[in-house]
Design a protein around this motif. Structure first.
Motif, PDB file in Angstrom:
ATOM      1  N   ALA A 132      40.969  55.954  37.178  1.00  0.00           N
ATOM      2  CA  ALA A 132      41.636  54.995  36.295  1.00  0.00           C
ATOM      3  C   ALA A 132      43.005  54.597  36.840  1.00  0.00           C
ATOM      4  N   SER A 133      43.753  55.566  37.332  1.00  0.00           N
ATOM      5  CA  SER A 133      45.082  55.280  37.875  1.00  0.00           C
ATOM      6  C   SER A 133      44.993  54.397  39.117  1.00  0.00           C
ATOM      7  N   PHE A 134      44.009  54.685  39.985  1.00  0.00           N
ATOM      8  CA  PHE A 134      43.838  53.866  41.193  1.00  0.00           C
ATOM      9  C   PHE A 134      43.449  52.434  40.818  1.00  0.00           C
ATOM     10  N   TYR A 135      42.554  52.292  39.863  1.00  0.00           N
ATOM     11  CA  TYR A 135      42.129  50.960  39.420  1.00  0.00           C
ATOM     12  C   TYR A 135      43.317  50.128  38.945  1.00  0.00           C
ATOM     13  N   VAL A 136      44.123  50.683  38.060  1.00  0.00           N
ATOM     14  CA  VAL A 136      45.282  49.951  37.530  1.00  0.00           C
ATOM     15  C   VAL A 136      46.278  49.660  38.649  1.00  0.00           C
ATOM     16  N   TRP A 137      46.518  50.645  39.505  1.00  0.00           N
ATOM     17  CA  TRP A 137      47.480  50.481  40.610  1.00  0.00           C
ATOM     18  C   TRP A 137      47.014  49.397  41.573  1.00  0.00           C
ATOM     19  N   PHE A 138      45.740  49.421  41.946  1.00  0.00           N
ATOM     20  CA  PHE A 138      45.226  48.456  42.922  1.00  0.00           C
ATOM     21  C   PHE A 138      45.225  47.042  42.356  1.00  0.00           C
ATOM     22  N   ILE A 139      44.743  46.879  41.151  1.00  0.00           N
ATOM     23  CA  ILE A 139      44.637  45.544  40.551  1.00  0.00           C
ATOM     24  C   ILE A 139      46.014  44.932  40.330  1.00  0.00           C
ATOM     25  N   ARG A 140      46.940  45.711  39.804  1.00  0.00           N
ATOM     26  CA  ARG A 140      48.274  45.175  39.524  1.00  0.00           C
ATOM     27  C   ARG A 140      49.071  44.925  40.798  1.00  0.00           C
ATOM     28  N   GLY A 141      48.661  45.539  41.901  1.00  0.00           N
ATOM     29  CA  GLY A 141      49.422  45.407  43.141  1.00  0.00           C
ATOM     30  C   GLY A 141      48.858  44.410  44.134  1.00  0.00           C
ATOM     31  N   THR A 142      47.740  43.748  43.779  1.00  0.00           N
ATOM     32  CA  THR A 142      47.131  42.779  44.693  1.00  0.00           C
ATOM     33  C   THR A 142      46.935  41.442  43.980  1.00  0.00           C
TER      34      THR A 142
END
Length: 218
Positions: free
Chosen positions: A55-65
């Motif tokens: 979940a943390s990776f999903y939010v981090w990746f989406i918000r950062g790209t």
């Protein structure tokens, strides 16, 4: 005026059809974003490290790209895995994933705004955790997060213009098609902007009505 009338006659129906496509994509995106957002929040609050990590990776990746890159990853990447979604479906999935990460943060901030004492009081009264969430927490959270959810829905609606890059015939691609034959970009991009403005205003008014209804019911 005669030119304006002839444009409405020639292209009005096409613009309405493209606007309908935008509405369908927006509704599907909103529904998916709430599903992905809720799953991400539950994952972050899970006792399992793997779920929290995903979940943390999903939010981090989406918000950062960029959202456009995410659209390309879904549309051009999935076929390499043997999955061949239509441009419409790929666009909905990409925008749903994009919006879901922001919805997750909105829901998380809403949950943090609820005093912990309410959870403790409900447990003292013998209420289960699901019952506490449904009857006490979620109604309050919904009132808190409705304005930012509306903003995210409006952003999702405007992001539908990105799907013109993968051949989804939305308002943007339809306008570009007309402009390529008429060589009159100003008025047709203005027409496109006006239709988007009408759609976003409709979303805002719907949100305002829901807020007033929540206030009356509280």
């Amino acid at each position: 005026m005669s030119q304006l009338y002839s444009d409405i006659v020639l292209y009005g129906a096409g613009f309405m059809e493209a606007a309908w496509v935008v509405l369908l994509i927006t509704v599907a995106t909103i529904v998916l974003s709430w599903v992905f957002g809720l799953l991400a929040v539950l994952g972050k609050r899970s006792d399992f490290v793997v779920f929290r990590g995903i979940a943390s990776f999903y939010v981090w990746f989406i918000r950062g790209t960029p959202a456009l890159i995410q659209v390309f990853i879904i549309y051009f990447g999935l076929p390499q895995l043997g999955i061949n979604p239509s441009p419409f479906m790929a666009g909905v999935i990409a925008l749903g994933l994009n919006s879901g990460a922001y919805v997750a943060e909105i829901i998380r901030s809403g949950l943090l705004a609820i005093p912990k004492g309410q959870f403790e009081s409900s447990q003292a009264l013998g209420m289960s955790h699901p019952e506490t969430m449904v009857r006490i927490v979620l109604p309050q959270v919904f009132r808190i997060i409705l304005p930012p959810l509306t903003n995210e829905a409006i952003a999702a609606l405007k992001n539908t213009s990105l799907l013109s890059t993968i051949t989804v015939v939305d308002l943007t691609l339809y306008a570009q098609t007309i402009i390529s034959t008429t060589f009159r970009p100003f008025q047709f991009f203005i027409a496109t902007a006006v239709i988007y403005l009408v759609l976003t205003t409709m979303l805002t008014q719907l949100s305002s009505w829901m807020e007033r209804r929540q206030i009356r019911l509280s």
